[in-house]
Design a protein around this motif. Structure first.
Motif, PDB file in Angstrom:
ATOM      1  N   ARG A  18       0.933  -1.320  -0.036  1.00  0.00           N
ATOM      2  CA  ARG A  18       0.031   0.036  -0.054  1.00  0.00           C
ATOM      3  C   ARG A  18       1.018   1.287  -0.019  1.00  0.00           C
ATOM      4  NH1 ARG A  18      -2.602   3.216   3.825  1.00  0.00           N
ATOM      5  NH2 ARG A  18      -2.051   1.956   5.705  1.00  0.00           N
ATOM      6  N   TYR A  19       0.595   2.252  -0.987  1.00  0.00           N
ATOM      7  CA  TYR A  19       1.470   3.462  -0.947  1.00  0.00           C
ATOM      8  C   TYR A  19       0.787   4.213   0.157  1.00  0.00           C
ATOM      9  CZ  TYR A  19       3.166   7.755  -2.911  1.00  0.00           C
ATOM     10  OH  TYR A  19       3.733   8.745  -3.162  1.00  0.00           O
ATOM     11  N   VAL A  20       1.674   4.573   0.868  1.00  0.00           N
ATOM     12  CA  VAL A  20       1.093   5.740   1.934  1.00  0.00           C
ATOM     13  C   VAL A  20       1.333   7.236   1.851  1.00  0.00           C
ATOM     14  CG1 VAL A  20       1.354   6.256   4.565  1.00  0.00           C
ATOM     15  CG2 VAL A  20       1.546   4.073   3.802  1.00  0.00           C
ATOM     16  N   GLY A  21       2.542   7.504   0.903  1.00  0.00           N
ATOM     17  CA  GLY A  21       2.570   8.637   0.477  1.00  0.00           C
ATOM     18  C   GLY A  21       3.965   9.505   0.994  1.00  0.00           C
ATOM     19  N   GLU A  22       4.000  10.672   0.668  1.00  0.00           N
ATOM     20  CA  GLU A  22       5.317  11.418   1.221  1.00  0.00           C
ATOM     21  C   GLU A  22       5.490  11.282   2.567  1.00  0.00           C
ATOM     22  OE1 GLU A  22       4.559  15.513  -1.676  1.00  0.00           O
ATOM     23  OE2 GLU A  22       5.531  15.623   0.289  1.00  0.00           O
ATOM     24  N   TYR A  42      -2.217  17.483   5.290  1.00  0.00           N
ATOM     25  CA  TYR A  42      -2.936  17.578   4.291  1.00  0.00           C
ATOM     26  C   TYR A  42      -1.874  18.570   3.150  1.00  0.00           C
ATOM     27  CZ  TYR A  42      -7.043  17.132   6.652  1.00  0.00           C
ATOM     28  OH  TYR A  42      -8.114  16.520   7.517  1.00  0.00           O
ATOM     29  N   MET A  43      -0.918  18.966   3.503  1.00  0.00           N
ATOM     30  CA  MET A  43      -0.114  19.686   2.456  1.00  0.00           C
ATOM     31  C   MET A  43       1.148  18.742   1.857  1.00  0.00           C
ATOM     32  SD  MET A  43      -1.794  22.295   2.575  1.00  0.00           S
ATOM     33  CE  MET A  43      -0.686  23.402   1.571  1.00  0.00           C
ATOM     34  N   HIS A  44       1.032  18.901   0.364  1.00  0.00           N
ATOM     35  CA  HIS A  44       2.330  17.694  -0.098  1.00  0.00           C
ATOM     36  C   HIS A  44       3.057  18.799  -0.920  1.00  0.00           C
ATOM     37  CE1 HIS A  44       0.161  14.471   1.698  1.00  0.00           C
ATOM     38  NE2 HIS A  44      -0.935  14.935   1.332  1.00  0.00           N
ATOM     39  N   ASP A  49      10.479  14.652  -8.915  1.00  0.00           N
ATOM     40  CA  ASP A  49      11.861  14.631  -8.456  1.00  0.00           C
ATOM     41  C   ASP A  49      12.109  13.457  -7.650  1.00  0.00           C
ATOM     42  OD1 ASP A  49      14.621  15.280  -8.240  1.00  0.00           O
ATOM     43  OD2 ASP A  49      14.190  17.116  -7.552  1.00  0.00           O
ATOM     44  N   TRP A  50      13.148  13.442  -6.826  1.00  0.00           N
ATOM     45  CA  TRP A  50      13.509  12.299  -6.063  1.00  0.00           C
ATOM     46  C   TRP A  50      12.652  12.604  -4.598  1.00  0.00           C
ATOM     47  CZ3 TRP A  50      15.322   7.830  -7.323  1.00  0.00           C
ATOM     48  CH2 TRP A  50      16.239   7.692  -8.304  1.00  0.00           C
ATOM     49  N   MET A  51      12.009  11.673  -4.134  1.00  0.00           N
ATOM     50  CA  MET A  51      11.059  11.839  -2.877  1.00  0.00           C
ATOM     51  C   MET A  51      11.321  10.807  -1.890  1.00  0.00           C
ATOM     52  SD  MET A  51       7.097  13.010  -2.922  1.00  0.00           S
ATOM     53  CE  MET A  51       6.365  11.274  -3.153  1.00  0.00           C
ATOM     54  N   MET A  52      11.127  11.077  -0.670  1.00  0.00           N
ATOM     55  CA  MET A  52      11.369  10.157   0.338  1.00  0.00           C
ATOM     56  C   MET A  52       9.594   9.610   0.398  1.00  0.00           C
ATOM     57  SD  MET A  52      14.175   9.122   1.419  1.00  0.00           S
ATOM     58  CE  MET A  52      14.197   8.409   3.190  1.00  0.00           C
ATOM     59  N   GLU A  53       9.455   8.447   0.270  1.00  0.00           N
ATOM     60  CA  GLU A  53       7.883   7.959   0.510  1.00  0.00           C
ATOM     61  C   GLU A  53       7.857   6.827   1.532  1.00  0.00           C
ATOM     62  OE1 GLU A  53       6.858   8.274  -3.437  1.00  0.00           O
ATOM     63  OE2 GLU A  53       7.406   6.051  -3.895  1.00  0.00           O
ATOM     64  N   GLY A  84       8.087   4.088   8.969  1.00  0.00           N
ATOM     65  CA  GLY A  84       7.672   5.126   8.328  1.00  0.00           C
ATOM     66  C   GLY A  84       7.784   6.748   8.825  1.00  0.00           C
ATOM     67  N   LYS A  85       7.390   7.600   8.402  1.00  0.00           N
ATOM     68  CA  LYS A  85       7.143   8.942   8.882  1.00  0.00           C
ATOM     69  C   LYS A  85       8.891   9.553   9.357  1.00  0.00           C
ATOM     70  CE  LYS A  85       2.613   8.535  11.086  1.00  0.00           C
ATOM     71  NZ  LYS A  85       2.358   7.375  10.892  1.00  0.00           N
ATOM     72  N   ARG A  86       9.272   9.327   8.468  1.00  0.00           N
ATOM     73  CA  ARG A  86      10.988   9.479   8.479  1.00  0.00           C
ATOM     74  C   ARG A  86      11.354  11.128   8.434  1.00  0.00           C
ATOM     75  NH1 ARG A  86      14.904   6.056   9.784  1.00  0.00           N
ATOM     76  NH2 ARG A  86      13.990   4.009  10.166  1.00  0.00           N
ATOM     77  N   GLY A  87      10.377  11.876   7.678  1.00  0.00           N
ATOM     78  CA  GLY A  87      10.736  13.073   7.286  1.00  0.00           C
ATOM     79  C   GLY A  87      11.289  13.120   5.904  1.00  0.00           C
ATOM     80  N   GLY A  88      10.625  13.986   4.923  1.00  0.00           N
ATOM     81  CA  GLY A  88      11.011  14.114   3.354  1.00  0.00           C
ATOM     82  C   GLY A  88      12.181  15.014   3.477  1.00  0.00           C
ATOM     83  N   ARG A  89      12.356  14.985   1.891  1.00  0.00           N
ATOM     84  CA  ARG A  89      13.539  16.030   1.675  1.00  0.00           C
ATOM     85  C   ARG A  89      13.231  17.540   1.794  1.00  0.00           C
ATOM     86  NH1 ARG A  89      13.161  17.200  -3.441  1.00  0.00           N
ATOM     87  NH2 ARG A  89      15.506  17.006  -4.035  1.00  0.00           N
ATOM     88  N   ALA A  90      14.102  18.192   2.262  1.00  0.00           N
ATOM     89  CA  ALA A  90      14.019  19.676   2.689  1.00  0.00           C
ATOM     90  C   ALA A  90      13.516  20.455   1.517  1.00  0.00           C
ATOM     91  CB  ALA A  90      15.405  20.401   2.963  1.00  0.00           C
TER      92      ALA A  90
END
Ligand SMILES: [Zn+2]
Lengths: 90, 192
Positions: A18-22, A42-44, A49-53, A84-90
């Motif tokens: 299952r894809y959870v998202g960013e 809600y904000m994505h 580009d490369w994305m942590m998901e 999960g929930k490791r933090g996305g790219r800056a």
């Protein structure tokens, strides 16, 4: 078909997951403001580009993991990280 | 209440529900058996090492001791299958603080696909690699089989015949059984 590398099960068909998202770092609910919480929910960034998901291995090991994927080419890079929930790219 | 009844355990797979020949051919290349009712206990502990030590198995592998099968089904989770009172007793005798022990016998359907054509059958309904290199005897994995999330254990017969044990949520039992009969039809699957 997208082959997603699970850290426990190895490469799996994306339909097995299952894809959870960013992957965003979850703010501390005790100290967060409503604005921060709303942004978290809600904000994505939606970069082409490369994305942590975050993915959930629902048919396999039933664990969340985080991985970097290029959203335009669906290539993966760097080994997946458990959780999960490791933090996305800056 | 005077009119008490002893509950009767029934498989979710109705007997005689298949159109496949209901005879177990000793020479058959492929057979499907409903083994629902075999005792299943799940033992979970965050300390994977503690499970490995007590149940002599690790994530992705199963070990058989007589009628008892111990499988590392997920990281930090061991499934014990076998005679019901035996596996419940075994889990209790090895239980430590921090374990979550749940008996799943009533909640799972257990199907066994046996024979040289077993992997060819399962390949039709599942995207996992069923080759000996990826799935040797004693291998444990989980995946979608005919769109049903199943736990899979390669558990060959004593004579070396290829055999896979599939467990899934009980409510999917009849569907999964029918889907496997359908997939095995071209290989001459027999039920028994
Ligand atoms: Zn997995």
């Amino acid at each position: 078909m997208l082959l997603v590398p699970c850290p426990n099960c190895g490469p799996r068909n994306s339909s097995d997951l299952r894809y959870v998202g960013e992957s965003h770092k979850r703010p501390d609910p005790a100290t967060t403001t409503p604005e921060e919480w709303r942004t978290y929910l809600y904000m994505h960034k939606n970069p082409a580009d490369w994305m942590m998901e975050t993915w959930y291995c629902s048919s396999g090991c039933r664990r969340f993991f985080t991985i970097e994927r290029h959203t335009a080419t669906s290539e993966f890079r760097n080994p997946p990280l458990p959780g999960g929930k490791r933090g996305g790219r800056a | 209440m005077a009119n008490t009844q002893t509950p009767v355990f029934r498989s979710p797979v109705a007997a005689g529900s298949s159109t496949a020949p209901a005879t177990m051919g000793a020479t058959s290349a492929l057979s499907l058996a409903d083994e629902t009712g075999v005792g299943i206990v799940s033992v979970r502990n965050r300390d994977e090492g503690s499970l490995i030590e007590r149940f002599a198995t690790r994530f992705g592998r199963a070990t058989r001791s007589g009628n008892t099968l111990m499988a590392g089904q997920r990281p930090g989770e061991c499934i014990i299958m076998g005679d019901r009172s035996g596996v419940v007793g075994l889990a209790a005798s090895k239980q430590l603080a921090g374990d979550a022990v749940v008996e799943l016998t009533h909640g799972r359907v257990v199907l066994r696909v046996t024979g040289a054509q077993a992997s060819s059958t399962l390949e039709k309904v599942c995207s996992l690699d069923w080759s000996d290199a990826m799935m040797p005897n004693g291998a444990v994995t989980s995946g979608s089989v005919a769109k049903v999330t199943c736990d899979v254990i390669r558990d060959d017969a004593a004579n070396g015949t290829r055999s896979y044990l599939l467990t899934a949520d009980r409510s999917f039992g009849q569907y999964l059984f029918d889907a496997l009969v359908d997939a095995g039809d071209e290989f001459g699957i027999v039920v028994g």
